[in-house]
Design a protein around this motif. Structure first.
Motif, mmCIF file in Angstrom:
data_model
loop_
_atom_site.group_PDB
_atom_site.id
_atom_site.type_symbol
_atom_site.label_atom_id
_atom_site.label_comp_id
_atom_site.label_asym_id
_atom_site.label_seq_id
_atom_site.Cartn_x
_atom_site.Cartn_y
_atom_site.Cartn_z
ATOM 1 N N CYS A 58 170.982 30.088 -2.146
ATOM 2 C CA CYS A 58 170.922 29.081 -3.226
ATOM 3 C C CYS A 58 171.324 27.692 -2.702
ATOM 4 O O CYS A 58 172.426 27.512 -2.209
ATOM 5 C CB CYS A 58 171.827 29.492 -4.375
ATOM 6 N N THR A 60 171.930 24.966 -4.289
ATOM 7 C CA THR A 60 172.787 24.117 -5.143
ATOM 8 C C THR A 60 174.095 24.811 -5.540
ATOM 9 O O THR A 60 174.801 24.326 -6.419
ATOM 10 C CB THR A 60 172.035 23.736 -6.435
ATOM 11 N N CYS A 84 171.336 24.590 -11.499
ATOM 12 C CA CYS A 84 170.155 25.250 -10.902
ATOM 13 C C CYS A 84 168.965 24.285 -10.917
ATOM 14 O O CYS A 84 168.772 23.548 -11.877
ATOM 15 C CB CYS A 84 169.829 26.501 -11.723
ATOM 16 N N CYS A 87 164.308 26.506 -8.112
ATOM 17 C CA CYS A 87 163.474 26.563 -6.909
ATOM 18 C C CYS A 87 162.898 27.966 -6.706
ATOM 19 O O CYS A 87 161.899 28.137 -6.027
ATOM 20 C CB CYS A 87 164.288 26.147 -5.686
ATOM 21 N N GLY A 88 163.553 28.985 -7.258
ATOM 22 C CA GLY A 88 163.055 30.350 -7.146
ATOM 23 C C GLY A 88 163.404 31.049 -5.850
ATOM 24 O O GLY A 88 162.949 32.161 -5.605
ATOM 25 N N CYS A 90 166.164 32.368 -4.922
ATOM 26 C CA CYS A 90 166.966 33.580 -5.163
ATOM 27 C C CYS A 90 166.056 34.768 -5.463
ATOM 28 O O CYS A 90 166.295 35.874 -4.998
ATOM 29 C CB CYS A 90 167.967 33.347 -6.291
HETATM 30 S S1 SF4 Z 1 166.472 29.056 -8.673
HETATM 31 FE FE1 SF4 Z 1 167.999 30.402 -7.747
HETATM 32 S S2 SF4 Z 1 168.202 29.681 -5.627
HETATM 33 FE FE2 SF4 Z 1 167.178 28.048 -6.788
HETATM 34 S S3 SF4 Z 1 168.836 26.715 -7.466
HETATM 35 FE FE3 SF4 Z 1 168.471 28.156 -9.121
HETATM 36 S S4 SF4 Z 1 169.915 29.828 -8.753
HETATM 37 FE FE4 SF4 Z 1 169.790 28.641 -6.864
#
Ligand code: SF4
Ligand code: SF4
Length: 181
Positions: A58, A60, A84, A87-88, A90
């Motif tokens: 992640c 952020t 968050c 961005c996907g 995770c």
């Molecule tokens: S989508 Fe997932 S990886 Fe991306 S910022 Fe949010 S929690 Fe973090």
């Protein structure tokens, strides 16, 4: 001239009669969602293996791992939607199959808040693990521990028996070990 004017009036009236999509109330109308839509996270605590990969990737630090009272797979992600960036990553990195344990696609999209700082601070996807699930996991772990202990005892007894057999003299063969040459 009059014809042009009438055409303009017609065009304007037509435009005004069509409801602009921008004014749709997203709380009551489901917007178009593609398969790759990124909305609020859905986290499956039953399939999550607690590998921590989503947390590590992640960008952020929106993910915090919640500790569960098990020995194995004892962490599960929770997401702070206030930081968050959707961005996907995770979801991409999650190794569970056939379904990923953390997904953004198909999740809730109407993440409306009052816009206050307090809302952002408390804008989390929490994972509520039912007590029955915790109890069943703890019971399973205890059963596995007892089974392992019994197996270890059995193995030790078997080894001791084999050791005794090796040390015992073979029947029919005289034992000269105590004789002087
Ligand atoms: S989508 Fe997932 S990886 Fe991306 S910022 Fe949010 S929690 Fe973090
Ligand atoms: S990457 Fe998937 S399996 Fe690993 S901790 Fe995150 S949600 Fe669980």
């Amino acid at each position: 001239m009059i014809l042009e004017l009438l055409k303009k009036v017609y065009r304007v009236s037509k435009a005004l009669s069509v409801k602009s999509p921008a004014t749709e109330d997203v709380r009551t109308h489901v917007m178009h969602q593609s398969d790759r839509f990124r909305g609020e996270h859905q986290i499956d605590y039953e399939t999550c293996i607690g590998c921590d990969a989503c947390n590590k990737i992640c960008p952020t630090t929106a993910i915090t791992m919640k500790h569960l009272p098990f020995k194995k797979q004892n962490i599960v992600p929770e997401v702070n939607l206030g930081v968050c960036i959707f961005c996907g990553l995770c979801e991409d990195v999650c190794p569970t199959k056939p379904e990923k344990s953390i997904i953004l696609s198909g999740g809730r999209y109407d993440m409306l808040s009052g816009g206050w700082h307090e809302d952002q601070v408390n804008f989390w996807v929490h994972v509520d693990v039912p007590q029955e699930y915790i109890d069943s996991r703890l019971e399973a772990e205890e059963a596995a521990r007892v089974k392992k202990e019994l197996e270890a005892k059995k193995k030790a007894a078997l080894l001791a028996m084999k050791d005794k057999e090796v040390k015992a003299p073979v029947s029919g063969v005289p034992d000269f070990s105590g004789e002087q040459i």
